[in-house]
Enzyme design. Sequence first.
Site, PDB file in Angstrom:
ATOM      1  N   HIS A 249       0.809  -1.220   0.000  1.00 50.58           N
ATOM      2  CA  HIS A 249       0.000   0.000   0.000  1.00 50.58           C
ATOM      3  C   HIS A 249       0.843   1.271   0.000  1.00 50.58           C
ATOM      4  CE1 HIS A 249       0.317  -0.171   4.553  1.00 50.58           C
ATOM      5  NE2 HIS A 249       0.475   1.113   4.347  1.00 50.58           N
ATOM      6  N   ASP A 282       0.185  -7.648   1.446  1.00 51.76           N
ATOM      7  CA  ASP A 282       0.626  -6.259   1.621  1.00 51.76           C
ATOM      8  C   ASP A 282       2.152  -6.147   1.667  1.00 51.76           C
ATOM      9  OD1 ASP A 282       0.115  -3.554   1.730  1.00 51.76           O
ATOM     10  OD2 ASP A 282       0.063  -3.490   3.913  1.00 51.76           O
ATOM     11  N   SER A 363       4.484   2.831   7.713  1.00 44.12           N
ATOM     12  CA  SER A 363       4.199   1.639   6.904  1.00 44.12           C
ATOM     13  C   SER A 363       5.421   1.206   6.112  1.00 44.12           C
ATOM     14  CB  SER A 363       3.072   1.929   5.915  1.00 44.12           C
ATOM     15  OG  SER A 363       1.831   1.774   6.519  1.00 44.12           O
TER      16      SER A 363
END
Length: 507
Positions: A249, A282, A363
């Site tokens: 992402h 992910d 992230s």
Amino acid sequence: MTDDNRPGGEQPGGEQGAASQGEWAPAAQGEPAVSDAQAPPADATPAADVAPAAQHVPEHPQGTNVQDDRSSGGAAQGGWAAQQSGWARPAEGAAYPQRNQWTAAPTGRQPADPVLFGSAVAGPTPPTGNYLPNPNPPSRPRRDVPEQRRGSGALVAGVAVLALLVGGGAGALGGYLVADSTASAPVTNALDQKPPAQETSAAPAGSVEAVAAKVSPSVVQLQVQGRSAAGEGSGFVISSDGLIVTNNHVVEAAAEDGRIQAVFQDGSSAAATIVGRDPTSDVAVVKAQGRTGLPVAELGSSEALRVGQGVVAIGSPFELSGTVTSGIVSSLHRPTRAGGEDGSQATVLDAIQTDAAINPGNSGGPLVNMQGQIVGINSAIYSPQAGTGQGGSVGIGFAIPIDQAKRTAKEIVETGKATQTVLGVSVRDNPDGGALIVDVVAGGAGEKAGLKNGDVVTKLDERRIPTSDALVAAVRSHAPGDKVRLELDNGSRTVDATLAGQTVEPQ
């Protein structure tokens, strides 16, 4: 909701909210997970084996949301807040109530001052009228002057003058005595002192300082620019020639004609390209162009983690590169649902939960044990309320276990694609607990093991399965070809299955 730590400052291109699949976006309660290539019935939820075609995920019973900690603005969705049915990103806490009433005081007395948080409050105005005179005023010589009306004001003034005279005299005497007694004492001034010798010893082994010194040089800030979104995230170097692991992402906004810039700890930067990505786990791998001799991170094992163990998170929260936070492992094998940015594929992680502060922009950055070994990839945060604003850490963050991420990254580097582990069934939550099988894929691993519609999986090996997401996470924590034992209907029977694999095609 949980927010995925989407790159900081990303401006979404359409969707917005807290877990709109930023990181985790469950669908409506009761919707089944889809498995393999076969479309499941209308009441099925994404299965343990396939990335669903849509982001339909069962709503969390508490109505909270899980958002991937996508950085500010989110990439291609306002604030990277991933929406998942029932999960949402961090929101502001309740404000303290303000007391705006005077406290009742005893009859004839002024009420007490109000208590207000964060501000100074002036006291109440004294009541009007004369103050009572002192019943025993000090005696003083009478003077032959016209008699004046005596009142409290004259008495108070007289006492004040007397106090000043006495206080002044005592102060002068005290000052004289002190000056006299210290006239010959030496004067020491901190401003004249020499600075202390610099610390030259290494940080103690196993300390946060030592971990940061070891790992930080291999942590990278990733600045991403796509057609309709921009932002940033984190990553870490896995090869000296520029291979970097991060979250899908973080970089998916640049998958089509976008740009990625990798910024290293020494301030240098290089353009990066996507090697491959897997929305279902992910995980993504990018390569910095023209770089050699980069410091490489040391990978540990997530299988060896224990609850309560100390960990450190490193990344670029809110564009603050090189930020180090510490905490513990709060839980293991936490099923955490998320979705790809466009909502086409759902992600269920078998996540590590930690209270180390993780925020949007973290992230893709590493979660590290106290030996300086990477044990997870920071990916999502939990927020107690859904909202349009971007959430921050509330002490509940989620990381992809490095054992699973390492397997996926290796496949991407070698083939450009990843393989998802599948059981070949579609499942949904069973009202009495467990994962209810609502569809079995013909020729799949589940059918070969003897699974049928209506079976309820309550255990996989030694792991309890209370929900359909728990089964999905448990299956995906294994590799294709692994053999597992499934307990059905709370032990009424067991079956052995050999898990299969399915190539992931990012959309």
